[in-house]
Design a protein around this motif. Sequence first.
Motif, PDB file in Angstrom:
ATOM      1  N   PHE A  81       0.808  -1.222   0.000  1.00  0.00           N
ATOM      2  CA  PHE A  81       0.000   0.000   0.000  1.00  0.00           C
ATOM      3  C   PHE A  81       0.841   1.272   0.000  1.00  0.00           C
ATOM      4  O   PHE A  81       0.297   2.378  -0.111  1.00  0.00           O
ATOM      5  N   LEU A  82       2.177   1.137   0.091  1.00  0.00           N
ATOM      6  CA  LEU A  82       3.046   2.308   0.031  1.00  0.00           C
ATOM      7  C   LEU A  82       3.527   2.603  -1.388  1.00  0.00           C
ATOM      8  O   LEU A  82       4.301   3.539  -1.597  1.00  0.00           O
ATOM      9  N   ILE A  83       3.080   1.818  -2.370  1.00  0.00           N
ATOM     10  CA  ILE A  83       3.388   2.166  -3.762  1.00  0.00           C
ATOM     11  C   ILE A  83       2.813   3.550  -4.041  1.00  0.00           C
ATOM     12  O   ILE A  83       1.653   3.829  -3.736  1.00  0.00           O
ATOM     13  N   GLY A  84       3.644   4.413  -4.618  1.00  0.00           N
ATOM     14  CA  GLY A  84       3.224   5.794  -4.801  1.00  0.00           C
ATOM     15  C   GLY A  84       3.274   6.278  -6.240  1.00  0.00           C
ATOM     16  O   GLY A  84       3.430   5.507  -7.187  1.00  0.00           O
ATOM     17  N   LYS A  85       3.168   7.601  -6.370  1.00  0.00           N
ATOM     18  CA  LYS A  85       3.089   8.229  -7.688  1.00  0.00           C
ATOM     19  C   LYS A  85       4.365   8.039  -8.493  1.00  0.00           C
ATOM     20  O   LYS A  85       4.324   7.907  -9.717  1.00  0.00           O
ATOM     21  N   ALA A  86       5.515   8.032  -7.818  1.00  0.00           N
ATOM     22  CA  ALA A  86       6.784   7.916  -8.538  1.00  0.00           C
ATOM     23  C   ALA A  86       6.885   6.569  -9.256  1.00  0.00           C
ATOM     24  O   ALA A  86       7.281   6.506 -10.422  1.00  0.00           O
ATOM     25  N   PHE A  87       6.514   5.493  -8.558  1.00  0.00           N
ATOM     26  CA  PHE A  87       6.553   4.171  -9.191  1.00  0.00           C
ATOM     27  C   PHE A  87       5.573   4.120 -10.358  1.00  0.00           C
ATOM     28  O   PHE A  87       5.916   3.640 -11.449  1.00  0.00           O
ATOM     29  N   CYS A  88       4.354   4.600 -10.134  1.00  0.00           N
ATOM     30  CA  CYS A  88       3.333   4.524 -11.181  1.00  0.00           C
ATOM     31  C   CYS A  88       3.732   5.328 -12.415  1.00  0.00           C
ATOM     32  O   CYS A  88       3.512   4.892 -13.547  1.00  0.00           O
ATOM     33  N   LYS A  89       4.341   6.478 -12.200  1.00  0.00           N
ATOM     34  CA  LYS A  89       4.793   7.285 -13.332  1.00  0.00           C
ATOM     35  C   LYS A  89       5.876   6.556 -14.110  1.00  0.00           C
ATOM     36  O   LYS A  89       5.847   6.498 -15.344  1.00  0.00           O
ATOM     37  N   ALA A  90       6.840   5.974 -13.387  1.00  0.00           N
ATOM     38  CA  ALA A  90       7.930   5.250 -14.044  1.00  0.00           C
ATOM     39  C   ALA A  90       7.427   4.013 -14.766  1.00  0.00           C
ATOM     40  O   ALA A  90       7.933   3.648 -15.836  1.00  0.00           O
ATOM     41  N   ALA A  91       6.413   3.358 -14.186  1.00  0.00           N
ATOM     42  CA  ALA A  91       5.882   2.113 -14.766  1.00  0.00           C
ATOM     43  C   ALA A  91       4.826   2.365 -15.835  1.00  0.00           C
ATOM     44  O   ALA A  91       4.387   1.425 -16.507  1.00  0.00           O
ATOM     45  N   GLY A  92       4.401   3.608 -15.985  1.00  0.00           N
ATOM     46  CA  GLY A  92       3.384   3.919 -16.981  1.00  0.00           C
ATOM     47  C   GLY A  92       2.026   3.368 -16.634  1.00  0.00           C
ATOM     48  O   GLY A  92       1.235   3.029 -17.522  1.00  0.00           O
ATOM     49  N   CYS A  93       1.746   3.259 -15.326  1.00  0.00           N
ATOM     50  CA  CYS A  93       0.461   2.698 -14.910  1.00  0.00           C
ATOM     51  C   CYS A  93      -0.352   3.727 -14.119  1.00  0.00           C
ATOM     52  O   CYS A  93       0.182   4.724 -13.623  1.00  0.00           O
ATOM     53  N   THR A  94      -1.640   3.464 -14.009  1.00  0.00           N
ATOM     54  CA  THR A  94      -2.563   4.330 -13.290  1.00  0.00           C
ATOM     55  C   THR A  94      -2.942   3.670 -11.980  1.00  0.00           C
ATOM     56  O   THR A  94      -3.339   2.504 -11.960  1.00  0.00           O
ATOM     57  N   LEU A  95      -2.823   4.417 -10.870  1.00  0.00           N
ATOM     58  CA  LEU A  95      -3.185   3.893  -9.557  1.00  0.00           C
ATOM     59  C   LEU A  95      -4.679   4.051  -9.343  1.00  0.00           C
ATOM     60  O   LEU A  95      -5.227   5.148  -9.490  1.00  0.00           O
ATOM     61  N   LEU A  96      -5.352   2.947  -9.008  1.00  0.00           N
ATOM     62  CA  LEU A  96      -6.794   2.944  -8.794  1.00  0.00           C
ATOM     63  C   LEU A  96      -7.128   3.071  -7.313  1.00  0.00           C
ATOM     64  O   LEU A  96      -6.415   2.552  -6.456  1.00  0.00           O
ATOM     65  N   ALA A  97      -8.231   3.714  -7.036  1.00  0.00           N
ATOM     66  CA  ALA A  97      -8.757   3.736  -5.670  1.00  0.00           C
ATOM     67  C   ALA A  97      -9.346   2.370  -5.355  1.00  0.00           C
ATOM     68  O   ALA A  97      -9.716   1.610  -6.253  1.00  0.00           O
ATOM     69  N   ARG A 132      -3.603   3.108   6.849  1.00  0.00           N
ATOM     70  CA  ARG A 132      -4.054   3.822   5.655  1.00  0.00           C
ATOM     71  C   ARG A 132      -4.434   5.278   5.944  1.00  0.00           C
ATOM     72  O   ARG A 132      -4.784   6.015   5.022  1.00  0.00           O
ATOM     73  N   ASN A 133      -4.371   5.688   7.196  1.00  0.00           N
ATOM     74  CA  ASN A 133      -4.632   7.081   7.535  1.00  0.00           C
ATOM     75  C   ASN A 133      -3.573   7.958   6.857  1.00  0.00           C
ATOM     76  O   ASN A 133      -2.385   7.635   6.880  1.00  0.00           O
ATOM     77  N   PRO A 134      -3.970   9.067   6.230  1.00  0.00           N
ATOM     78  CA  PRO A 134      -3.000   9.921   5.527  1.00  0.00           C
ATOM     79  C   PRO A 134      -1.822  10.360   6.391  1.00  0.00           C
ATOM     80  O   PRO A 134      -0.681  10.443   5.908  1.00  0.00           O
ATOM     81  N   VAL A 135      -2.082  10.632   7.674  1.00  0.00           N
ATOM     82  CA  VAL A 135      -0.993  11.041   8.565  1.00  0.00           C
ATOM     83  C   VAL A 135      -0.021   9.882   8.769  1.00  0.00           C
ATOM     84  O   VAL A 135       1.208  10.054   8.710  1.00  0.00           O
ATOM     85  N   SER A 136      -0.566   8.675   8.999  1.00  0.00           N
ATOM     86  CA  SER A 136       0.287   7.496   9.177  1.00  0.00           C
ATOM     87  C   SER A 136       1.104   7.224   7.925  1.00  0.00           C
ATOM     88  O   SER A 136       2.293   6.881   8.004  1.00  0.00           O
ATOM     89  N   LEU A 137       0.471   7.372   6.750  1.00  0.00           N
ATOM     90  CA  LEU A 137       1.185   7.141   5.499  1.00  0.00           C
ATOM     91  C   LEU A 137       2.345   8.110   5.345  1.00  0.00           C
ATOM     92  O   LEU A 137       3.442   7.730   4.908  1.00  0.00           O
ATOM     93  N   TRP A 138       2.120   9.366   5.698  1.00  0.00           N
ATOM     94  CA  TRP A 138       3.192  10.365   5.595  1.00  0.00           C
ATOM     95  C   TRP A 138       4.346  10.003   6.523  1.00  0.00           C
ATOM     96  O   TRP A 138       5.511  10.073   6.130  1.00  0.00           O
ATOM     97  N   ILE A 139       4.002   9.602   7.738  1.00  0.00           N
ATOM     98  CA  ILE A 139       5.035   9.225   8.705  1.00  0.00           C
ATOM     99  C   ILE A 139       5.818   8.015   8.202  1.00  0.00           C
ATOM    100  O   ILE A 139       7.057   7.991   8.245  1.00  0.00           O
ATOM    101  N   LEU A 140       5.098   6.996   7.719  1.00  0.00           N
ATOM    102  CA  LEU A 140       5.756   5.781   7.237  1.00  0.00           C
ATOM    103  C   LEU A 140       6.718   6.089   6.092  1.00  0.00           C
ATOM    104  O   LEU A 140       7.843   5.578   6.052  1.00  0.00           O
ATOM    105  N   ARG A 141       6.273   6.919   5.150  1.00  0.00           N
ATOM    106  CA  ARG A 141       7.101   7.227   3.981  1.00  0.00           C
ATOM    107  C   ARG A 141       8.338   8.039   4.346  1.00  0.00           C
ATOM    108  O   ARG A 141       9.299   8.079   3.576  1.00  0.00           O
ATOM    109  N   ASN A 142       8.309   8.699   5.500  1.00  0.00           N
ATOM    110  CA  ASN A 142       9.433   9.541   5.888  1.00  0.00           C
ATOM    111  C   ASN A 142      10.315   8.935   6.987  1.00  0.00           C
ATOM    112  O   ASN A 142      11.250   9.580   7.453  1.00  0.00           O
ATOM    113  N   LEU A 143      10.017   7.703   7.370  1.00  0.00           N
ATOM    114  CA  LEU A 143      10.890   7.006   8.313  1.00  0.00           C
ATOM    115  C   LEU A 143      12.196   6.630   7.617  1.00  0.00           C
ATOM    116  O   LEU A 143      12.222   6.437   6.398  1.00  0.00           O
ATOM    117  N   PRO A 144      13.297   6.502   8.360  1.00  0.00           N
ATOM    118  CA  PRO A 144      14.550   6.024   7.750  1.00  0.00           C
ATOM    119  C   PRO A 144      14.329   4.656   7.103  1.00  0.00           C
ATOM    120  O   PRO A 144      13.516   3.851   7.574  1.00  0.00           O
TER     121      PRO A 144
END
Length: 240
Positions: A81-97, A132-144
């Motif tokens: 669930f941490l796959i983000g916009k950068a991967f999707c852009k590089a892979a040429g795919c669209t992320l679905l809700a 999946r909370n937006p705050v938790s996602l931000w924290i997770l993505r910014n952990l070392p």
Amino acid sequence: MILLISDLHLQEERPDITRAFLDLLGGRARHAEALYILGDFFEAWIGDDAMTPFQASICQALRDLSDSGTQVFLMHGNRDFLIGKAFCKAAGCTLLADPCVVEMGGEPVLLMHGDSLCTRDEAYMKLRRYLRNPVSLWILRNLPLSTRHKLARKLRSESKAQTRMKANDIVDVTPEEIPRIMQQFGVKTLVHGHTHRPAIHKLMLGETPARRIVLGDWDHQGWALQVDEQGFQLAPFDFA
């Protein structure tokens, strides 16, 4: 033709699954209008900034398919669930809700990963809401990175241990949740993965016939749902 797959759990330790997936991309998927991947594409994903050479090769394979003319759509699973916009852009795919409704086979079809349907697993549902909370996602993505690696290993280990201890009906979908969400979105067909129990289930929504199609996981064989003029065909295939 449209293809739908899920639960490949791609990882370097399973080159047989990787080969089967690349064979699909180079074969049937090249003739498809679209390829939908409904979650747990990777066994684990700790952030786009932590992409390994193996994951980068998969990303490039998706880009090659997209560049060939096949649309590629990706949905988060509970493992990636941490796959983000950068991967999707590089892979040429669209992320679905998750969930989302897509026109397919001449009708609206509800697509989901499937984990949110397992409402009897209260401990998991609580963890899912937190992660999946937006705050938790931000924290997770910014952990070392080292911290994310440790956390991913811990969550995977705990998940496997808890799944073995839980009753089968708890880790499967909640029966009452199926008609509820299908009626909410006004569809007669639901497609999801997650449970690793491939099947086409017939049901009734009031007096209206409906169906729930469960995609299979890729372990000893692959699974794909093909949608074409013949209808919705779910079938396994052997790894080469």
